[in-house]
Design a protein around this motif. Structure first.
Motif, PDB file in Angstrom:
ATOM      1  N   VAL A  42      41.273  34.657  48.574  1.00  0.00           N
ATOM      2  CA  VAL A  42      39.949  35.262  48.527  1.00  0.00           C
ATOM      3  C   VAL A  42      39.306  34.978  47.169  1.00  0.00           C
ATOM      4  N   PRO A  43      38.216  34.194  47.145  1.00  0.00           N
ATOM      5  CA  PRO A  43      37.600  33.820  45.873  1.00  0.00           C
ATOM      6  C   PRO A  43      37.230  35.006  44.986  1.00  0.00           C
ATOM      7  N   HIS A  44      36.710  36.075  45.592  1.00  0.00           N
ATOM      8  CA  HIS A  44      36.306  37.244  44.803  1.00  0.00           C
ATOM      9  C   HIS A  44      37.515  37.939  44.162  1.00  0.00           C
ATOM     10  N   HIS A  45      38.684  37.787  44.747  1.00  0.00           N
ATOM     11  CA  HIS A  45      39.899  38.374  44.177  1.00  0.00           C
ATOM     12  C   HIS A  45      40.429  37.555  43.011  1.00  0.00           C
ATOM     13  N   ALA A  46      39.981  36.316  42.904  1.00  0.00           N
ATOM     14  CA  ALA A  46      40.488  35.421  41.862  1.00  0.00           C
ATOM     15  C   ALA A  46      40.204  35.971  40.468  1.00  0.00           C
ATOM     16  N   ILE A  47      39.035  36.539  40.277  1.00  0.00           N
ATOM     17  CA  ILE A  47      38.661  37.051  38.952  1.00  0.00           C
ATOM     18  C   ILE A  47      39.593  38.193  38.551  1.00  0.00           C
ATOM     19  N   GLU A  48      39.818  39.122  39.459  1.00  0.00           N
ATOM     20  CA  GLU A  48      40.738  40.232  39.188  1.00  0.00           C
ATOM     21  C   GLU A  48      42.168  39.718  39.008  1.00  0.00           C
ATOM     22  N   ALA A  49      42.570  38.735  39.810  1.00  0.00           N
ATOM     23  CA  ALA A  49      43.920  38.178  39.708  1.00  0.00           C
ATOM     24  C   ALA A  49      44.129  37.496  38.355  1.00  0.00           C
ATOM     25  N   VAL A  50      43.116  36.804  37.849  1.00  0.00           N
ATOM     26  CA  VAL A  50      43.230  36.158  36.536  1.00  0.00           C
ATOM     27  C   VAL A  50      43.417  37.217  35.460  1.00  0.00           C
ATOM     28  N   ARG A  51      42.660  38.287  35.523  1.00  0.00           N
ATOM     29  CA  ARG A  51      42.777  39.349  34.514  1.00  0.00           C
ATOM     30  C   ARG A  51      44.154  40.017  34.578  1.00  0.00           C
ATOM     31  N   ARG A  52      44.642  40.234  35.782  1.00  0.00           N
ATOM     32  CA  ARG A  52      45.919  40.937  35.945  1.00  0.00           C
ATOM     33  C   ARG A  52      47.126  40.034  35.697  1.00  0.00           C
ATOM     34  N   GLU A  53      47.104  38.825  36.241  1.00  0.00           N
ATOM     35  CA  GLU A  53      48.258  37.924  36.178  1.00  0.00           C
ATOM     36  C   GLU A  53      48.337  37.144  34.860  1.00  0.00           C
ATOM     37  N   GLN A  54      47.200  36.992  34.159  1.00  0.00           N
ATOM     38  CA  GLN A  54      47.150  36.234  32.908  1.00  0.00           C
ATOM     39  C   GLN A  54      47.808  34.857  33.044  1.00  0.00           C
ATOM     40  N   PRO A  55      47.314  34.031  33.983  1.00  0.00           N
ATOM     41  CA  PRO A  55      47.916  32.703  34.155  1.00  0.00           C
ATOM     42  C   PRO A  55      47.598  31.786  32.981  1.00  0.00           C
ATOM     43  N   ASP A  56      48.383  30.724  32.858  1.00  0.00           N
ATOM     44  CA  ASP A  56      48.117  29.713  31.839  1.00  0.00           C
ATOM     45  C   ASP A  56      47.066  28.722  32.333  1.00  0.00           C
ATOM     46  N   VAL A  57      46.965  28.567  33.657  1.00  0.00           N
ATOM     47  CA  VAL A  57      46.009  27.643  34.280  1.00  0.00           C
ATOM     48  C   VAL A  57      45.567  28.225  35.623  1.00  0.00           C
ATOM     49  N   VAL A  58      44.301  27.990  35.971  1.00  0.00           N
ATOM     50  CA  VAL A  58      43.793  28.338  37.299  1.00  0.00           C
ATOM     51  C   VAL A  58      43.498  27.022  38.011  1.00  0.00           C
ATOM     52  N   LEU A  59      44.093  26.839  39.194  1.00  0.00           N
ATOM     53  CA  LEU A  59      43.860  25.663  40.038  1.00  0.00           C
ATOM     54  C   LEU A  59      43.087  26.168  41.256  1.00  0.00           C
ATOM     55  N   MET A  60      41.817  25.739  41.397  1.00  0.00           N
ATOM     56  CA  MET A  60      40.944  26.368  42.379  1.00  0.00           C
ATOM     57  C   MET A  60      40.169  25.344  43.208  1.00  0.00           C
ATOM     58  N   ASP A  61      40.110  25.613  44.506  1.00  0.00           N
ATOM     59  CA  ASP A  61      39.320  24.777  45.403  1.00  0.00           C
ATOM     60  C   ASP A  61      37.840  25.024  45.134  1.00  0.00           C
ATOM     61  N   VAL A  62      37.014  24.026  45.388  1.00  0.00           N
ATOM     62  CA  VAL A  62      35.578  24.141  45.152  1.00  0.00           C
ATOM     63  C   VAL A  62      34.879  24.802  46.326  1.00  0.00           C
ATOM     64  N   ARG A  63      35.219  24.392  47.534  1.00  0.00           N
ATOM     65  CA  ARG A  63      34.532  24.874  48.734  1.00  0.00           C
ATOM     66  C   ARG A  63      35.316  26.017  49.377  1.00  0.00           C
ATOM     67  N   MET A  64      34.798  27.247  49.211  1.00  0.00           N
ATOM     68  CA  MET A  64      35.431  28.420  49.800  1.00  0.00           C
ATOM     69  C   MET A  64      34.350  29.343  50.335  1.00  0.00           C
ATOM     70  N   PRO A  65      34.643  30.089  51.397  1.00  0.00           N
ATOM     71  CA  PRO A  65      33.645  31.029  51.925  1.00  0.00           C
ATOM     72  C   PRO A  65      33.485  32.222  50.980  1.00  0.00           C
ATOM     73  N   GLY A  66      32.262  32.684  50.838  1.00  0.00           N
ATOM     74  CA  GLY A  66      32.005  33.857  49.996  1.00  0.00           C
ATOM     75  C   GLY A  66      31.583  33.499  48.588  1.00  0.00           C
ATOM     76  N   ALA A  67      32.313  32.600  47.944  1.00  0.00           N
ATOM     77  CA  ALA A  67      31.969  32.151  46.588  1.00  0.00           C
ATOM     78  C   ALA A  67      32.612  30.798  46.362  1.00  0.00           C
ATOM     79  N   SER A  68      31.872  29.904  45.763  1.00  0.00           N
ATOM     80  CA  SER A  68      32.431  28.576  45.498  1.00  0.00           C
ATOM     81  C   SER A  68      33.306  28.621  44.251  1.00  0.00           C
ATOM     82  N   GLY A  69      34.143  27.609  44.103  1.00  0.00           N
ATOM     83  CA  GLY A  69      34.959  27.492  42.904  1.00  0.00           C
ATOM     84  C   GLY A  69      34.097  27.375  41.655  1.00  0.00           C
TER      85      GLY A  69
END
Length: 195
Positions: free
Chosen positions: A49-76
Motif C-alpha cells: 500500500v503506497p500510503h503505508h510506505a511513508i509510515e513504514a519508512v518512519r517506523r522501520e528506518q530502512p537503509d534504502v527504499v525500493l519502490m515501484d512507480v505505478r501503483m494505485p492510490g499514489a505513484s512512487g
C-alpha cells in the motif's frame, strides 16, 4: 499500518548488512524481489500500500527504499516527494523502478528526488550492486550525523568550563544563519552554514 500490510523476511538471520523497504502494489513482485535479494545479507520489509510506505519508512528506518512507480492510490513519484521533503526521512535513499523505458519517467524520478532508477525486468546483479552501494552511502551519512552530535557536545562542554564563552558557538551559528538568510541562500545551504 497493520501487521498484514508489512511483511519481514530476515534474509540473513541476525547479521544483516542493510535494510531494504520494498513498496509494490503486487505481492507477487515483492515476493520475487525478496527471492532475488536472498543471500545478500539484506533484511527486507515490504508493503503493498503506497500510503503505508511513508509510515513504514518512519517506523522501520530502512537503509534504502525500493519502490515501484505505478501503483494505485499514489505513484512512487508522489511517495518519494513526501519522503524527500520530510527532514526525518530525506536522507534515506529511494530507488524507483518501472517497466516503462520512457525517459520522461527518469526525469520525473529525478524531480521527485529519487536517488536511483531501475528498469523492469530487473537485472539481478545490477540491482544488488546498486542496493549495496546505497546502503554503504546511508551508513556514511549516519556516521556523519553522529559525528556532528559529538562535535556539538564537545563544543558545549568546552563552553561550560568558562562562563565568558558560554553560548559562543550557538551565537556564532545563529549569526551565520542570519547572514546566509540575508544573502538569500536556500534552506539546505542555511543548515550547512549553521553547522
Amino acid at each position: 499500518l497493520t501487521k498484514s500490510s508489512v511483511n519481514r523476511a530476515d534474509i540473513h538471520s541476525m547479521h544483516s548488512s542493510g535494510r531494504v523497504l520494498v513498496v509494490d502494489a503486487l505481492a507477487s513482485n515483492i515476493a520475487y524481489i525478496q527471492r532475488l535479494l536472498g543471500g545478500t545479507g539484506l533484511e527486507v520489509c515490504s508493503t503493498c500500500v503506497p500510503h503505508h510506505a511513508i509510515e513504514a519508512v518512519r517506523r522501520e528506518q530502512p537503509d534504502v527504499v525500493l519502490m515501484d512507480v505505478r501503483m494505485p492510490g499514489a505513484s512512487g513519484f508522489e511517495v518519494c516527494q513526501v519522503l524527500k521533503r520530510d527532514a526525518a526521512t530525506r536522507l534515506i535513499p529511494v530507488v524507483l523502478m518501472t517497466a516503462a523505458s520512457d525517459t520522461n519517467d527518469r526525469l520525473m524520478a529525478i524531480e521527485a528526488g529519487a536517488d536511483d532508477f531501475v528498469a523492469k525486468p530487473l537485472n539481478v546483479t545490477e540491482l544488488k550492486a546498486r542496493l549495496r552501494s546505497l546502503v554503504r552511502l546511508k551508513r556514511f551519512t549516519d556516521d556523519l550525523e553522529s559525528a556532528e552530535h559529538v562535535i556539538l557536545s564537545l563544543a558545549l562542554t568546552i563552553e561550560a568550563r568558562d562562563p565568558s564563552t558560554e553560548g559562543h558557538c550557538q551565537r556564532l551559528a545563529t549569526y551565520c544563519r542570519l547572514l546566509g538568510a540575508h544573502l538569500g541562500l536556500e534552506a539546505e545551504d542555511l543548515q550547512a552554514l549553521e553547522r
